[in-house]
Design a protein around this motif. Structure first.
Motif, PDB file in Angstrom:
ATOM      1  N   ASN A 129       0.795  -1.231   0.000  1.00 48.96           N
ATOM      2  CA  ASN A 129       0.000   0.000   0.000  1.00 48.96           C
ATOM      3  C   ASN A 129       0.827   1.281   0.000  1.00 48.96           C
ATOM      4  OD1 ASN A 129       0.888   0.180   2.695  1.00 48.96           O
ATOM      5  ND2 ASN A 129      -0.986  -0.808   3.455  1.00 48.96           N
ATOM      6  N   ASN A 130       2.155   1.108  -0.101  1.00 52.89           N
ATOM      7  CA  ASN A 130       3.037   2.271  -0.172  1.00 52.89           C
ATOM      8  C   ASN A 130       4.095   1.986  -1.236  1.00 52.89           C
ATOM      9  OD1 ASN A 130       5.318   4.158   0.457  1.00 52.89           O
ATOM     10  ND2 ASN A 130       3.998   4.715   2.181  1.00 52.89           N
ATOM     11  N   TRP A 131       4.374   2.992  -2.069  1.00 54.44           N
ATOM     12  CA  TRP A 131       5.319   2.785  -3.163  1.00 54.44           C
ATOM     13  C   TRP A 131       6.721   2.407  -2.675  1.00 54.44           C
ATOM     14  CZ3 TRP A 131       3.627   1.783  -7.731  1.00 54.44           C
ATOM     15  CH2 TRP A 131       2.439   2.361  -8.210  1.00 54.44           C
ATOM     16  N   THR A 142      -2.557   5.126  -4.446  1.00 55.95           N
ATOM     17  CA  THR A 142      -3.971   5.324  -4.761  1.00 55.95           C
ATOM     18  C   THR A 142      -4.363   4.281  -5.797  1.00 55.95           C
ATOM     19  OG1 THR A 142      -3.838   7.715  -4.347  1.00 55.95           O
ATOM     20  CG2 THR A 142      -5.702   6.927  -5.668  1.00 55.95           C
ATOM     21  N   VAL A 143      -5.175   3.334  -5.394  1.00 60.65           N
ATOM     22  CA  VAL A 143      -5.575   2.224  -6.262  1.00 60.65           C
ATOM     23  C   VAL A 143      -6.860   2.589  -7.000  1.00 60.65           C
ATOM     24  CG1 VAL A 143      -6.297  -0.188  -6.333  1.00 60.65           C
ATOM     25  CG2 VAL A 143      -4.469   0.533  -4.772  1.00 60.65           C
ATOM     26  N   VAL A 144      -6.751   2.627  -8.318  1.00 62.06           N
ATOM     27  CA  VAL A 144      -7.896   2.985  -9.159  1.00 62.06           C
ATOM     28  C   VAL A 144      -8.449   1.712  -9.784  1.00 62.06           C
ATOM     29  CG1 VAL A 144      -8.697   4.381 -11.105  1.00 62.06           C
ATOM     30  CG2 VAL A 144      -6.844   5.229  -9.636  1.00 62.06           C
ATOM     31  N   ASN A 145      -9.702   1.429  -9.498  1.00 63.57           N
ATOM     32  CA  ASN A 145     -10.334   0.204 -10.007  1.00 63.57           C
ATOM     33  C   ASN A 145     -11.507   0.569 -10.914  1.00 63.57           C
ATOM     34  OD1 ASN A 145     -10.458  -2.643 -10.136  1.00 63.57           O
ATOM     35  ND2 ASN A 145     -12.140  -2.695  -8.668  1.00 63.57           N
ATOM     36  N   LYS A 146     -11.916  -0.378 -11.737  1.00 60.55           N
ATOM     37  CA  LYS A 146     -13.058  -0.189 -12.627  1.00 60.55           C
ATOM     38  C   LYS A 146     -14.359  -0.588 -11.942  1.00 60.55           C
ATOM     39  CE  LYS A 146     -11.665   0.905 -16.980  1.00 60.55           C
ATOM     40  NZ  LYS A 146     -12.383   1.640 -18.018  1.00 60.55           N
ATOM     41  N   ALA A 147     -15.446   0.035 -12.384  1.00 71.65           N
ATOM     42  CA  ALA A 147     -16.762  -0.265 -11.834  1.00 71.65           C
ATOM     43  C   ALA A 147     -17.280  -1.599 -12.342  1.00 71.65           C
ATOM     44  CB  ALA A 147     -17.741   0.851 -12.198  1.00 71.65           C
TER      45      ALA A 147
END
Length: 275
Positions: A129-131, A142-147
């Motif tokens: 959860n950390n780079w 920041t995890v970007v997921n699809k709907a």
């Protein structure tokens, strides 16, 4: 007699109007579904309209699931899906018009150059959860997921052998452009989108970077050579074998007459492909 004459007149008008309405319907096509396919379908539709005066092609997005459902129910003449048909959709007919791939993207300023499948999976399940855990900056990811309902999500989950409930998303987005804008606006975000769309945006100075997969660069060229691990067909979906205007449009979309439009959107043109 007067009433009889009026009745005859009404019947004559109705019979005259019916073929006109039918003709109007035959000059209009409605396409709904995948936000990946929609921009390409729109451009193909414009060219088809130019070559067929009086024809109208309406394109609406909303995700591949909508495209499949609308094709099956008859709400759309043609559905759009950026994936293969699955087991419970084999009653439908898929017509591939191009190929695409899905790539992980990060901000252009992110020093990370590649991620293994294990690292990507760990990021999306919250184990990383950390780079800094993968030699990046000391910043939360920041995890970007699809709907739900997006074929990109389904393909992503299938590749990494995940279910959506395992994903620890910071942001949930819909179409590719939303994903690209989110990552471009956040130096510590990661997302996954269409290779073609992302490569186009990156080449036009949008601050994103496509990450390779299994040592293969995320490029249209690699999709074309069938080397990229996470690729997919872009399909038109019909309830039955197409005929009439729908068949003419699908044949046109699979022809060399639109290969330039496909290439302009960084997808891969292919020959005709039928179910």
């Amino acid at each position: 007699m007067c009433i009889f004459k009026k009745l005859v007149a009404v019947i004559v008008i109705a019979l005259w109007a019916y073929p006109v309405a039918t003709f109007a319907d035959e000059q209009r096509l409605t396409l709904t579904g995948s936000s990946t396919v929609a921009p390409l379908a729109l451009e193909i539709g414009k060219r088809f309209e130019e070559k067929n005066p009086g024809v109208r092609v309406d394109v609406q997005s909303g995700g591949s699931s909508r495209g499949v459902a609308d094709a099956r129910s008859g709400k759309a003449d043609i559905g759009m899906a950026s994936r293969e048909l699955v087991a419970n959709e084999q009653d439908l007919f898929a017509h591939t018009i191009a190929l695409d791939g899905i790539a992980l993207i990060v901000h252009a300023s992110n020093p990370i150059k590649t991620l293994s499948d294990e690292q990507a999976k760990a990021i999306y399940t919250g184990k990383i959860n950390n780079w800094k855990q993968i030699n990046g900056q000391d910043k939360p990811i920041t995890v970007v997921n699809k709907a739900e309902g997006r074929s990109t999500l389904d393909l992503f989950l299938s590749h990494y052998k995940l279910v959506n409930s395992e994903i620890k998303a910071s942001v949930v987005i819909g179409d590719n452009q939303q994903g690209i804008k989110t990552v471009a606006g956040n130096p510590y975000a990661i997302g996954y989108v269409s290779v073609g769309t992302a490569e186009f945006e990156a080449s036009n100075s949008t601050p994103i970077k496509l990450l390779p997969m299994a040592g293969v660069a995320a490029t249209v060229k690699q999709i074309q050579s069938r080397n990229f691990p996470l690729s997919r067909p872009l399909n038109f979906i019909t309830k039955a074998p197409p005929k009439g205007l729908a068949k003419r449009f699908i044949d046109f979309a699979q022809s060399e007459a639109v290969h330039d439009l496909i290439a302009e959107q960084y997808f891969v043109p292919i020959g005709e492909h039928k179910k």
